[in-house]
Scaffold this motif. Structure first.
Motif, PDB file in Angstrom:
ATOM      1  N   GLU A  84       0.821  -1.210   0.000  1.00 58.92           N
ATOM      2  CA  GLU A  84       0.000   0.000   0.000  1.00 58.92           C
ATOM      3  C   GLU A  84       0.850   1.253   0.000  1.00 58.92           C
ATOM      4  O   GLU A  84       0.555   2.235  -0.689  1.00 58.92           O
ATOM      5  N   CYS A  94       2.388   1.836  -3.393  1.00 62.15           N
ATOM      6  CA  CYS A  94       1.477   2.361  -4.397  1.00 62.15           C
ATOM      7  C   CYS A  94       1.400   3.888  -4.320  1.00 62.15           C
ATOM      8  O   CYS A  94       1.184   4.555  -5.335  1.00 62.15           O
ATOM      9  N   GLU A  95       1.557   4.407  -3.112  1.00 67.17           N
ATOM     10  CA  GLU A  95       1.447   5.865  -2.980  1.00 67.17           C
ATOM     11  C   GLU A  95       2.595   6.569  -3.681  1.00 67.17           C
ATOM     12  O   GLU A  95       2.545   7.778  -3.906  1.00 67.17           O
ATOM     13  N   ARG A 112      -3.926   7.270  -1.573  1.00 65.61           N
ATOM     14  CA  ARG A 112      -4.048   6.096  -0.718  1.00 65.61           C
ATOM     15  C   ARG A 112      -4.605   4.957  -1.573  1.00 65.61           C
ATOM     16  O   ARG A 112      -5.545   5.154  -2.349  1.00 65.61           O
ATOM     17  N   ARG A 158      -5.926   1.035  -0.856  1.00 66.65           N
ATOM     18  CA  ARG A 158      -6.175   0.031   0.166  1.00 66.65           C
ATOM     19  C   ARG A 158      -6.779  -1.184  -0.520  1.00 66.65           C
ATOM     20  O   ARG A 158      -7.718  -1.053  -1.320  1.00 66.65           O
ATOM     21  N   ARG A 203       0.709  -9.044   1.745  1.00 70.10           N
ATOM     22  CA  ARG A 203       0.796  -7.860   0.901  1.00 70.10           C
ATOM     23  C   ARG A 203       2.146  -7.133   1.040  1.00 70.10           C
ATOM     24  O   ARG A 203       2.284  -6.059   1.535  1.00 70.10           O
TER      25      ARG A 203
END
Lengths: 216, 393, 353, 189
Positions: B67, B70-71, B351, B353, B393
């Motif tokens: 996560e 990805c930002e 963000r 998720r 993840r």
């Protein structure tokens, strides 16, 4: 009691059915291939590796403009590109593959295949399709450093030479600019001052930038 | 809720009044390097003899900061990372993410792309289920089914390789379409693939699914009652094995799934073939039936997929995502996979998720495996069909 | 008795008694080692063909040298003894297991003229000596100081001890028909074609037909039992790869692991040989007197035994593994009553004929 | 010294050495496994005395049955993991006590050995197999003892089955509170 016997017979018969399946398969032709003997690229029919398979990246240097869009598109930062401007006084005047004038030398074009995730985003981003995936998948090696592949056509000396030429040109330009400036100042003494001053300062900043690029 | 679990799972479970025997419990550390934890899952198991009395899963050995990563990437760069969540069904992971970005950016996708995407997802689903069934067989000790089904899986991977160029981590979908054009023999290959899968599954039912030893190993084991499954938010074959008729493809059709005619296999109480609703065998049986349903979808897809039109035309040259937030879900091979995206208008999301299916499904493991034997614990874990890449993840 | 000692007397006439004893002892060892190579190759190839692969292809022609290569691989591997292990017991265990299998070979009559030891209670001896393997497994499992090994050892002991009972029942059934525990005598009784084999009711003429279902069931019971006693699939719970990593030999490597490996294959041969002797006529030719010379008898004996070894391999690559309580259920509630019923029938047959 | 004597002394050495290990070993498991060699040596003696059935029975019953039972008992009753299986320290009084008992037993055995009348007549005919004779006498002369032993074993078997069955009877009406607290999901650090 009957249930008990039924269960035994059922268990026994399902095992026999399973054995029948494996027995039939015992005589079927094998589906595997002996890999180094039969290479996936030369295999026949649908087993052949497709042409668009995403394996080791290849850079066609005559096509590359040095725009660095692949470097930006890469999600794992495995591409490192450094460009050097083609000096106008350089005797070597290369053309791109499509006949256009080359603007940048690729003084460094490294791809680290230890990092590469073979996503193919760089090939999509490339405007001239200079970076492409090849079907070569055998590049394992004993030393991790061998995975860092240099695609630049120049070695270190040549890069240094190109940079020297560029620096020379910059120097010449700067001298010329200085001479111009002096000439302009001379003229300014005689004529109007403001316009030429701005121009010369512009030249100087661009020259400074070039020097900084080269020192990198 | 726990009492509920107790009352409904009185079937094959060995209930021992622990206070009767003051025997020493053994703490067994199964994993992270264990042949059948399906990756790097560590289970701290407390055993009374061979009976599991307590179980604590330890996660995070494969944590890769998905996560946060990805930002720092733009929307297109995230797709390869999404692939690596559930690496067995990568295309199904891309599906909800790509839909989320399209929803956020307001991109309309052509019908051909939608049908092609659904077909790719179904091919991928078959590949995943083939692996899940055969790995489940491997957990029970049968090695041959694994290699039989791998042969069929090769077909599926071969088709996807010809489409996308990669065998496992495709990076094929992108906001607005798919990356590459369809190759000419696509429909023919799919037809051959469907026939071959159907044959192999018939053979597999003889060899493994209806084998008496396999049935004895899996029926009435790891009972997951319907209410518990709902309370734990289970989805996918795990939920459908417990009799919950829930599939996002039917309940909230996305992409082009409303154009296809297919059933959702559910093992409802009273309608079981073998065992009881909610046991390991039922979960596996749902997967077996889903392969057949996916074959049906593929058959219809062959006729529905238009020949003309391009699948890459809709891709925007420059992806502009306005500020906003969106949650988009799709039926992954293992259940509901959702992506929640927050955008601030820049080229990178603020963000991301993921509602990871395997993670949610894995949560039921401690509560349904107590009281069974250690060998059953392995079977229960296999029947949930987790992929640690998605859990951590 | 004299017949079995034929070779011994022949050798000791020319050499000393000790040398003769050693020579006789070496023959089963050589047989075991050569057999192990063949069985490993067979296992690899049968498994591969069932799974639509080719199996080993690179070592020698069709990978024929693969088992040899594996033996060398195991020999040159590092021989690890874990730090927390009980060293004397840990090092002793593989040899104890191997001893059990090797000792069992000593009473197998390869031919009417040769058995390494013509013990007149051979079958009883084999049942007894096979309990040695149990001790070896417990020893190894306990001394490894590994919980997986310990659980594997526990499972193995309960399994082998339980399955000895139906196995003994089967052997008893045949013994009551043959009126002997001497394996050579039992083999000799079944001479004269496959019709006289005990799996088809023994040498008793046409009136034995009612016995055939019982003897066939008895054979199946013994076959299932033999799978359990050698820890083969579907009864390989002590090794239970997906549950217990490798069971009682998790911590073993190199030479000591090779001994476990050898003992497993050796035990497969031993149980197959017992099966051959008590149900399939031992060394006797299936076609009466045709090809029934002592040398051909060795061929028949080994061919029949290898057939059952192949059957075990075939089953291994077909079936999933049972759970440990199902294993016990099968033993006590199915195999034991079945063998009991069949034993009564066979004892009746033994009294009648 | 002929071959037989060599083998005899070999067996004797095994028995004495492993017997010493049984007594002196501080690790109970080592003692139990040493016992195996003692029993094996004994079986060898029986075989040398031409009672092959007895020899094999020795292996079958003692090695395969009783020893396994002993080892199981040791493994199951004491803590398997963590605590070492070792005998505790023995006091000096106990040493003296043990030594005294040993001396008394040794004296008694030597007396018995010297005073008993041994049959010194050589066996004129080596029996082909002792198994037939044993079988006949068990089912004729000693039939009562044989049957009593069988009944005793049957009772033991039924008792064992009953003990094993007991916890199933308990669990059918088990109070669910106890179990459910056990089955709560505990989050441990």
């Amino acid at each position: 009691m009957i249930n008990y016997l039924k269960n035994i017979i059922k268990g026994f018969s399902t095992i026999l059915v399973g054995m029948k399946v494996t027995f039939i398969n015992l005589f079927r032709p094998n589906v595997t291939v002996q890999y180094p003997n039969v290479h996936p690229l030369v295999r026949a029919g649908s087993d052949k590796m497709p042409d668009n398979a995403r394996n080791k990246l290849n850079v066609i240097i005559p096509k590359c403009t040095g725009c660095k869009s692949c470097e930006k598109a890469c999600p794992v930062n495995c591409i490192t590109i450094e460009t050097t401007k083609v000096a106008s006084i350089d005797t070597e005047k290369p053309l791109m593959e499509d006949g256009k004038k080359r603007v940048f030398w690729l003084s460094q074009f490294d791809i680290d295949f230890a990092k590469c995730c073979f996503c193919g985003l760089c090939t999509i981003a490339c405007p001239t399709s200079a970076i492409v995936h090849s079907t070569d998948f055998e590049y394992s090696c004993y030393d991790r450093n061998e995975l860092l592949v240099h695609f630049s056509p120049f070695n270190k000396e040549q890069v240094a030479e190109k940079k020297r030429i560029l620096a020379e040109e910059v120097k010449q330009k700067a001298e010329k600019a200085l001479a111009d400036k002096q000439a302009a100042e001379k003229a300014a003494q005689e004529q109007n001052i403001t316009d030429s001053k701005i121009k010369s300062s512009d030249d100087q900043t661009s020259a400074n930038q070039n020097i900084q690029n080269n020192s990198n | 809720m726990e009492n509920n679990l107790e009352n409904t799972t009185n079937n094959n479970k060995i209930n021992i009044e622990y206070s009767q025997f003051d025997s020493e419990r053994m703490r067994l550390n199964a994993g992270p390097q264990h042949p059948s934890t399906h990756g790097v899952l560590r289970l701290e198991v407390e055993l009374d003899g061979e009976i599991v009395t307590d179980i604590i899963p330890h996660l995070g050995y494969l944590h890769r900061c998905f996560e946060k990563h990805c930002e720092n990437s733009n929307y297109n760069q995230i797709v390869p990372f999404v692939d690596r969540l559930d690496y067995v069904s990568a295309i199904n992971n891309e599906f909800p993410y790509v839909m989320a970005v399209e929803k956020l950016a307001g991109i309309e996708v052509s019908e051909k792309v939608q049908i092609l995407r659904a077909m790719c997802a179904e091919i991928n689903r078959i590949a995943n289920h083939l692996l899940a069934i055969s790995a489940f067989g491997l957990d029970s000790g049968a090695f041959t089914p694994l290699l039989f089904l791998f042969r069929e899986r090769e077909f599926a991977l071969g088709i996807l390789e010809k489409l996308s160029g990669a065998r496992l981590l495709y990076n094929y979908f992108c906001p607005g379409g798919v990356r590459y054009e369809i190759y000419s023999d696509f429909k023919k290959d799919v037809k051959v693939f469907i026939d071959s899968v159907r044959l192999a599954m018939k053979e597999m039912e003889d060899l493994l699914i209806f084998n008496d030893i396999f049935i004895k190993r899996t029926e009435k084991i790891g009972l997951l009652p319907k209410e518990v499954a709902i309370n734990f938010a289970c989805s996918g074959p795990v939920a459908r094995g417990s009799g919950i008729n829930f599939d996002i493809r039917k309940s909230a059709p996305y992409s082009s799934y409303d154009k296809f005619d297919f059933d959702i296999p559910v093992v409802e109480p009273g309608k079981e073939v073998v065992g009881v609703s909610g046991d390991c065998w039922s979960r596996n049986w749902v997967r077996v039936k889903e392969i057949e349903e996916s074959c049906k979808i593929l058959e219809q897809g062959i006729t529905l997929l238009p020949d003309e039109g391009s699948v890459t035309d809709g891709i925007p040259k420059k992806l502009k995502v306005p500020a906003g937030e969106v949650y988009c879900k799709a039926e992954n091979t293992k259940g509901e996979l959702g992506f929640y995206l927050v955008s601030n208008g820049s080229d990178k999301p603020e963000r991301v998720r993921a509602r990871a299916t395997s993670f949610v499904n894995l949560a039921i493991l401690p509560s349904i495996s107590k009281g069974y034997m250690f060998a059953d614990l392995i079977m229960i874990l296999g029947s949930i069909d987790i992929v640690l890449g998605e859990v951590d993840r | 008795m004299e017949n079995h000692q034929f070779l011994f007397n022949f050798i000791s006439e020319y050499t000393g008694d000790i040398l003769a004893g050693v020579l006789i002892a070496i023959i089963p060892l050589a047989l075991l080692l050569v057999y192990a190579l063949v069985a490993i190759y067979g296992e690899l190839k049968i498994a591969s063909f069932i799974q639509l692969k080719l199996g080993p292809m690179r070592t020698g022609k069709w990978g024929l040298l693969q088992p040899v290569a594996e033996v060398f691989k195991l020999l040159q591997k590092e021989d690890i003894t874990p730090d927390g292990a009980d060293k004397p017991l840990f090092n002793l265990a593989p040899f104890i297991i191997f001893l059990g299998c090797y000792a069992a070979l000593s009473v197998l009559p390869l031919s009417s003229h040769f058995a390494p030891s013509g013990l007149n209670i051979g079958l009883f001896f084999i049942i007894a000596i096979s309990s040695l393997a149990v001790l070896g497994i417990v020893m190894g499992g306990w001394a490894s100081n590994n919980k997986y090994s310990l659980i594997g050892a526990m499972r193995s002991v309960s399994q082998i001890i339980s399955y000895e009972i139906p196995a003994a029942m089967c052997i008893l059934g045949v013994a009551s028909m043959a009126h002997s525990l001497d394996m050579n005598v039992i083999s000799a009784q079944q001479q004269g074609g496959f019709w006289n084999w005990y799996v088809l009711g023994g040498p008793a003429g046409i009136s034995k037909i009612w016995l055939i279902p019982f003897t066939v069931v008895m054979f199946i019971v013994y076959f299932v039992t033999s799978l359990a006693e050698t820890n083969r699939t579907p009864f390989d719970v002590p090794e239970g790869e997906s549950e217990l990593v490798a069971g009682y030999h998790t911590e073993y490597s190199g030479m000591k692991f090779a001994f476990f490996y050898l003992a497993e294959y050796g035990n497969m041969f031993v149980v197959s040989a017992i099966m051959t002797v008590i149900f399939f006529g031992g060394w006797s030719s299936p076609f009466g007197d045709f090809l029934n010379s002592p040398i051909w008898q060795i061929f028949w004996f080994i061919a029949k035994s290898m057939f059952f070894v192949g059957l075990q391999i075939w089953l291994r690559w077909t079936l999933p593994r049972t759970r440990v309580d199902q294993l016990m259920y099968l033993c006590w509630k199915i195999l034991l009553p079945l063998s009991m019923v069949c034993f009564l029938a066979m004892a009746l047959g033994g009294m009648l004929y | 010294m002929n071959l037989e004597a060599v083998i005899f002394y070999l067996f004797a050495l095994i028995i004495v050495a492993s017997g010493g290990l049984v007594v002196l070993s501080k690790n109970i498991m080592h003692a139990a496994f040493a016992l195996m060699f003692t029993l094996f040596g004994l079986a060898g003696f029986y075989a040398m005395l031409l009672s092959d059935f007895l020899a094999v029975s020795q292996i079958m019953i003692y090695v395969g049955g009783i020893l396994v039972l002993i080892i199981f008992g040791v493994m199951l009753t004491s803590k398997i993991t963590g605590v070492e299986l070792k005998t505790g320290p023995i006091g000096k009084v106990n040493y003296l006590f043990g030594a005294a008992i040993s001396v008394i037993i040794a004296c008694g055995l030597s007396l018995l050995f010297t005073n008993s009348k041994w049959i010194e007549k050589p066996v004129d005919k080596i029996p082909d197999s002792s198994i037939n004779a044993i079988g006949y006498s068990l089912l004729t002369e000693y039939i009562l003892v044989f049957e009593v032993a069988a009944v005793l074993l049957l009772i033991a078997l039924i008792g064992a089955a009953l003990i094993a069955h007991k916890d199933q009877i308990i669990d059918s009406d088990a109070s669910s509170n106890e179990i459910s607290t056990n089955n709560d999901i505990k989050i441990k650090e």
